[in-house]
Write an enzyme that holds these catalytic residues in place. Sequence first.
Site, mmCIF file in Angstrom:
data_model
loop_
_atom_site.group_PDB
_atom_site.id
_atom_site.type_symbol
_atom_site.label_atom_id
_atom_site.label_comp_id
_atom_site.label_asym_id
_atom_site.label_seq_id
_atom_site.Cartn_x
_atom_site.Cartn_y
_atom_site.Cartn_z
ATOM 1 N N CYS A 7 32.514 45.920 54.699
ATOM 2 C CA CYS A 7 33.975 45.914 54.824
ATOM 3 C C CYS A 7 34.565 47.227 54.336
ATOM 4 C CB CYS A 7 34.557 44.747 54.042
ATOM 5 S SG CYS A 7 36.366 44.652 54.100
ATOM 6 N N MET A 36 45.838 45.136 52.680
ATOM 7 C CA MET A 36 45.184 44.659 53.901
ATOM 8 C C MET A 36 44.877 43.176 53.804
ATOM 9 S SD MET A 36 42.710 47.888 54.788
ATOM 10 C CE MET A 36 42.507 48.366 53.070
ATOM 11 N N CYS A 83 35.523 37.567 49.591
ATOM 12 C CA CYS A 83 36.892 37.100 49.845
ATOM 13 C C CYS A 83 36.923 35.897 50.767
ATOM 14 C CB CYS A 83 37.746 38.232 50.405
ATOM 15 S SG CYS A 83 37.280 38.817 52.049
ATOM 16 N N ALA A 95 45.410 52.129 49.223
ATOM 17 C CA ALA A 95 45.019 50.736 49.434
ATOM 18 C C ALA A 95 45.282 49.965 48.153
ATOM 19 C CB ALA A 95 43.544 50.647 49.814
ATOM 20 N N MET A 96 46.160 48.965 48.219
ATOM 21 C CA MET A 96 46.558 48.206 47.036
ATOM 22 C C MET A 96 46.219 46.732 47.237
ATOM 23 S SD MET A 96 50.260 49.954 46.201
ATOM 24 C CE MET A 96 50.416 49.070 44.621
ATOM 25 N N SER A 97 45.256 46.255 46.454
ATOM 26 C CA SER A 97 44.835 44.856 46.566
ATOM 27 C C SER A 97 45.699 43.921 45.733
ATOM 28 C CB SER A 97 43.378 44.718 46.108
ATOM 29 O OG SER A 97 43.279 44.954 44.705
ATOM 30 N N GLY A 98 46.484 44.483 44.814
ATOM 31 C CA GLY A 98 47.261 43.678 43.875
ATOM 32 C C GLY A 98 46.618 43.583 42.514
ATOM 33 N N GLY A 99 45.394 44.087 42.382
ATOM 34 C CA GLY A 99 44.704 44.094 41.096
ATOM 35 C C GLY A 99 45.058 45.317 40.274
ATOM 36 N N ASP A 111 43.204 47.832 39.151
ATOM 37 C CA ASP A 111 42.603 49.124 39.481
ATOM 38 C C ASP A 111 43.364 49.837 40.596
ATOM 39 O OD1 ASP A 111 40.651 48.688 37.546
ATOM 40 O OD2 ASP A 111 39.318 47.696 38.974
ATOM 41 N N SER A 112 43.560 49.165 41.721
ATOM 42 C CA SER A 112 44.264 49.815 42.827
ATOM 43 C C SER A 112 45.728 50.055 42.487
ATOM 44 C CB SER A 112 44.138 48.982 44.107
ATOM 45 O OG SER A 112 44.706 47.701 43.946
#
EC number: 2.8.1.13
Length: 368
Positions: free
Chosen positions: A106, A36, A203, A10-14, A16-17
């Site tokens: 979530c 996502m 979010c 799971a990659m949020s763009g931040g 950490d991920s």
Amino acid sequence: MSKHGRILVAMSGGIDSSLAAVLLHEQGYEVIGMTMKTWDYASSGGTKKETGCCSLDSINDARNIAVELGFPHYILDIRAEFGDYVIDHFTGEYLEGRTPNPCVLCNTHIKWDALLRRADRLDCEFIATGHYANMQFNNGRHYVSKGIDAWKDQSYVLWGVSQESLARTKLPLGYLHKTEIREMARERGFIDLVNKSESYEICFVPDNDYRGFLKRRIPGLEAEVAGGNFIYADGTVVGKHEGYPFYTVGQRKGLGIALGRPVFVTEIRKDTNEVVLGDMPDLFRDGMNVSKLNLQKYESIEKPMETITKVRYKHDGTPAIIEQTGPDQIVARFHDGVNGIAPGQAAVFYEGDDVVGGGWIMKSFRQE
């Protein structure tokens, strides 16, 4: 052929991920990245520019990492199921006079399930996230334990993940500190990630104005609930408020009332549209009822157990005896009073660094 098999990250763009994906890639996993899309902020009626994990910029940032390292990246649109479950729960809890925690909901009920379904389609054995926590397996049970970075530890938000989901979960950042993550990103040339600001907002409420969100989400709510009484615990009326859903237990600022000294919301009474105020000592409770349990380290709590119990994300935790009183119920009795226990928030029970389990706070009380 990859060294460890295929894993969906799971990659949020931040940062950490992104670093979670980078590290797994370097360890020899066949990484597939997935971002996502949970919410379209333009539809909420807010005025702030879209930011955080759902924004186009964040999606592009995640994709750029994947392209640079040569692994696939997909976008998964889960806005419909997110809205039906998380946002309906968020609004419903405020209407019940409770204070929800949508990020926990979530993580544990939407993102994990969505990731695992897509992992099965992509023939991935495991999923991974950038949470600061560790995975453990003992006595036939999978459970989460605290990350070594105490300030960034995110084990609190993972109490609701099921055994089936935990069995397929990797958390590669749990043994690292945030400073190390930043240095790793810098060493690998990901300077934009190092300089990227982090978002701590909900979010779908990126302007942090949950009152405005509720008013837009539920037409007529403001008129329906306005004009209730601010009262003290003894029943003395001290003013009028804007409506019980617009207040939370422990709140001091933004009450719209001046009484010559700081006062706090100590209770919300939905049925009478009353908001109870008090002084700091009035916030303290030494017991609470918790329901909708998810136990991790143990299948059940057979006898009263000493734990460190957290009642909110940044709470240090307080010693408490927990007793399971039904399949879905726990009563926690603290040794000392705890400030601002808010119904609707998550309670998480720890044995040392290990998550015993957690649930939703239904009410607090004072022991006799």
